[in-house]
Design an enzyme around this catalytic site. Structure first.
Site, PDB file in Angstrom:
ATOM      1  N   CYS A   1       0.816  -1.221   0.000  1.00  0.00           N
ATOM      2  CA  CYS A   1       0.000   0.000   0.000  1.00  0.00           C
ATOM      3  C   CYS A   1       0.849   1.271   0.000  1.00  0.00           C
ATOM      4  CB  CYS A   1      -0.926   0.018   1.210  1.00  0.00           C
ATOM      5  SG  CYS A   1      -2.039  -1.399   1.294  1.00  0.00           S
TER       6      CYS A   1
ATOM      7  N   CYS B   1      -1.020   2.599   6.802  1.00  0.00           N
ATOM      8  CA  CYS B   1      -0.607   1.257   7.200  1.00  0.00           C
ATOM      9  C   CYS B   1      -0.239   0.479   5.949  1.00  0.00           C
ATOM     10  CB  CYS B   1      -1.705   0.548   7.983  1.00  0.00           C
ATOM     11  SG  CYS B   1      -3.276   0.344   7.103  1.00  0.00           S
TER      12      CYS B   1
END
Length: 407
Positions: A102, A386
C-alpha cells in the site's frame, strides 16, 4: 581539485511541485476501467504532469519511479521505465518499479526524494498504480511455506480484513459503532469537498472503453457513496468474521487508479520557475506484527517525529489513508486526537474515494499540498498509512505558504 579528490557533498531541500491522479474506479467487470490497461493510467498521469508544468523540459526529468503491488501483466515489465517511454519522455530518462504494497507510491516519493537530496537527481516523477480488477491482491503469490510451518506470522496476516478484525480484538474500545460513524463522516466530507471544488482540479480525465457501451471519459471518482447512512452501515455483513466489526462500509473498497507527482530540488524548482507545493521535512517507516498491520502508522509517525525534532502537536493537517476505519482510529487514540478533529482528512478519505493500493500515497500528498495552499496558518502536515505484512509509513511536509515565512 585533483581527479582523486572527492567533491564535498551537502544535502539539498526537496520540494513537492505538483501531483495528479486519475479518477478512482471500482474494481471488477462493471468498473469504469474494466477494459483499460493499468500502464495507460500511469501514462495519463505522467503526461498531465508535463502538460501542467510547461516550464519543465522533458529532458530535465532524471528518474521515473512507479509503484505497483502486483507487478505482472499490464503492471509488470519495470513499469516506471515502460510508462516513461509510453508517455513520450526522452529515451534518456530512466525508470523503475517499486513495491511496498500500500505504501508503494509513498516509497517511490521518499526514495527519489532522497536521491534528489543526495544530489543524484534534480527532478523526478514518482507515483503508483493498482488495477485490482485486472490483478486481485495476492494474484500469483507463492508464500514460502516456512511462514506458516514455522509460525513466523499468524496466518491472518495475509488477509488484510482479518488484520483489521485483529486490531478490534486488541483495542476493544474501538467499536464498530465508532468505525461506522467515522466512515459516514468520510463520505460526507468527501461529498462536501467535491461540491466546493476542493477535489477535482487534480483529476486527469481518462478515456475508457467498453465492448458493450463503447468509449467513455472518466472524470469523477466512482467509489463514493454519498447517500450512506449510519443505519445502512449497521446492516452490512462482516465478511472476515461472523459477528465481526469490519464491513464494506467502514473499509476502503477494491479499486483501480493511478497517481503521479513531480519532485525537485528546491533550488532547481526556483531555477526553472516551478511552483512549490510543499517542502519535505522527513519520513519514517516501521515494522509491526503483521497480523495487526493497521497499527503501523503509530511507530512510523513516532520515528518520523523523533528524527525531525517535531511533536504531534506541531502537525496542523493529517492525511491518513483510510484502509480501515479501525486503523485510523487506533492512530488517533494513540496520539490523543479526537475522531472528528478537523485537522484529519478534511476532504474525506479512502473509505469514500477508494484505495488502489500502491497509488494511494501520492493521493494523500496531492491533497495535503492543495490544502497547504489554502492554509497559511498551518506550517506542518503529515501523510501516513498502514502497509500490508505489518508496516507503517509516514512522511512529514512543511507548508511554503506558512505565514511565518512571510516577510
Amino acid at each position: 581539485m585533483s581527479s582523486t579528490e572527492r567533491r564535498p557533498r551537502s544535502l539539498r531541500e526537496v520540494v513537492f511541485v505538483d501531483g495528479v491522479r486519475t479518477p478512482f474506479g471500482k474494481a471488477g467487470p462493471k468498473g469504469i476501467y474494466a477494459e483499460t490497461r493499468a500502464d495507460d493510467l500511469v501514462v495519463r498521469c505522467i503526461r498531465e504532469l508535463m502538460r501542467r508544468n510547461p516550464a519543465l523540459p522533458a529532458d530535465r526529468v532524471d528518474e521515473v519511479a512507479i509503484a505497483a503491488t502486483t507487478q505482472i501483466g499490464d503492471q509488470g515489465l519495470t513499469i516506471g521505465r515502460t510508462a516513461a517511454l509510453l508517455a513520450g519522455l526522452p529515451k534518456s530518462v530512466p525508470g523503475y518499479a517499486i513495491d511496498r504494497m500500500c505504501a508503494g507510491a509513498m516509497t517511490a516519493v521518499t526514495t527519489t526524494a532522497s536521491g534528489i537530496a543526495f544530489g543524484a537527481y534534480d527532478v523526478a516523477i514518482a507515483g503508483g498504480v493498482e488495477h485490482m480488477g485486472h490483478h486481485p491482491m495476492g494474484e500469483g503469490v507463492d508464500p514460502n511455506p516456512r511462514i506458516v510451518s514455522e509460525k513466523l506470522v499468524d496466518p491472518s496476516a495475509l488477509v488484510m480484513g482479518s488484520t483489521a478484525e485483529n486490531l478490534h480484538d486488541r483495542f476493544p474500545h474501538l467499536t464498530k459503532e465508532r468505525c461506522d460513524a467515522f466512515a459516514l463522516a468520510s463520505q460526507h466530507k468527501y461529498a462536501k469537498a467535491v461540491a466546493n471544488g476542493k477535489i477535482g482540479p487534480e483529476l486527469v480525465p481518462v478515456a475508457t472503453r467498453s465492448a458493450e457501451q463503447g468509449w467513455g471519459l472518466a472524470t469523477v471518482d466512482e467509489p463514493p457513496r454519498p447517500n450512506t447512512t449510519l443505519e445502512g452501515l449497521g446492516t452490512l455483513k462482516t465478511p472476515f468474521r461472523p459477528h465481526g466489526n469490519v464491513t464494506a462500509g467502514n473499509a476502503a473498497g477494491l479499486n483501480d487508479g493511478a497517481t503521479g507527482c513531480l519532485l525537485a530540488a528546491e533550488e532547481v524548482a526556483e531555477e526553472l520557475g516551478l511552483d512549490v507545493g510543499m517542502r519535505l521535512v522527513g519520513y519514517g517507516f516501521a515494522g509491526v506484527e503483521p497480523e495487526v498491520m493497521g497499527i503501523g502508522p503509530v511507530p512510523s509517525t513516532e520515528k518520523a517525529l523523533a528524527r525531525t525534532g517535531l511533536s504531534i502537536s506541531d502537525i496542523g493537517l493529517f492525511e491518513l489513508n483510510e484502509a480501515f476505519a479501525v486503523q485510523v482510529l487506533a492512530f488517533l487514540d494513540h496520539f490523543g486526537i479526537a475522531d472528528d478533529d478537523e485537522r484529519v482528512n478534511p476532504w474525506g478519505g479512502a473509505i469514500a474515494v477508494g484505495h488502489p493500493l500502491a497509488s494511494s500515497g501520492v493521493r494523500l500528498m496531492t491533497q495535503l499540498s492543495r490544502q497547504f495552499a489554502e492554509r497559511p496558518d498551518v506550517r506542518y502536515g503529515l501523510t501516513a498509512m498502514c502497509v500490508g505484512l505489518g508496516m507503517g509509513a509516514t512522511v512529514i511536509w512543511e507548508n511554503p505558504n506558512w505565514e511565518g515565512f512571510q516577510k
